[in-house]
Design a protein around this motif. Structure first.
Motif: not given
Length: 265
Positions: A160-178
């Motif tokens: 669970v923590a890995t999924a949350a960590n990767i998502t946090a990085l993507l959000v912080a990087a401004g990922f728009r989700g295609f």
């Protein structure tokens, strides 16, 4: 020569456990520093992303750290020195402890991008340790609890923590989700986490420990999306469905594969 290597392994595990627990105590903010959820610009806070678990979810670290300390002390006893199972488990568990401390440091220093490969490596090491517990048999109930049970809890939560960590990085990087919305991505990621939980249950023949910690984490994702500042009914529903699936598969497999060896783990 073998005895020297065995003594070294026991010492490495024990020292690694002490480093990890001290690092967690300091890194959690218990010693007056910044709590993990507030470090790295709050990237891991309960309202930072749609799949961030609610704050109480992190209480799972208490039994995990207690179990890791118990294992470190137990494996250092003379009776375990030449035990073949501990020879295989010792260094993977020690590696997981050092990676855990490294992850805490990376977050505390604001290195969110660096934290992702660290937690990914931690997940790989825990899968390695989990496979060892599956391929070998514990000698007694104590070993089942401190080795198999601890590794299982640790693995389930880190999924669970890995999924949350990767998502946090993507959000912080401004990922728009295609073009997909946040809810759609949250449902997708939570579903993947649930699928991982089901696969772990199948591979582990219904091991309780990983199912408990993974379900705990996903349940708190649901709570956070229903009651927190970042509301998302789709993410909450997906998390609850994932929890139900993991528990159902685990219980079904335990009933089908009843074994004294898996009473706790």
């Amino acid at each position: 020569m073998d005895e020297t290597r065995d003594t070294l392994r026991q010492a490495v595990v024990l020292v690694s456990a002490i480093i990890a627990v001290v690092g967690a105590f300091i890194g959690s903010g218990a010693a007056g520093g910044t709590p993990i959820q507030n470090a790295a610009g709050g990237a891991l806070a309960a309202d930072a992303t749609p799949i961030a678990p609610g704050g109480p979810a992190f209480a799972i670290w208490t039994p995990i750290y207690v179990g890791l300390l118990a294992y470190a002390v137990w494996q250092s006893l003379p009776k375990q020195r030449t035990d073949e199972r501990q020879r295989r488990l010792g260094y993977p568990i020690a590696a997981s402890l050092i990676l855990n401390a490294t992850w805490i440091l990376s977050i505390q220093f604001g290195f969110l991008a660096a934290s992702v490969p660290v937690i990914a490596a931690l997940l790989v090491v825990l899968i390695w340790a989990f496979r060892i517990t599956l391929d070998t048999r514990p000698k007694n109930v104590v070993e089942t609890i401190v080795a198999d049970g601890t590794v299982g809890l640790y693995l389930g939560w880190v999924c669970v923590a890995t999924a949350a960590n990767i998502t946090a990085l993507l959000v912080a990087a401004g990922f728009r989700g295609f073009g997909l919305g946040a809810d759609a991505w949250a449902v997708l990621i939570v579903s993947v986490a649930g699928l991982v939980g089901v696969l772990v249950a199948i591979r582990g023949n219904g091991r309780l420990a990983p199912a408990v910690s993974l379900s705990w984490g996903l349940a708190w994702v649901a709570v956070a999306r229903l009651t927190g500042d970042l509301l998302s009914a789709p993410a909450a529903i997906a998390a609850m469905v994932a929890v139900a699936a993991v528990i159902a598969v685990t219980i079904t497999l335990r009933i089908r594969n009843r074994s004294p060896r898996a009473v706790v783990a």
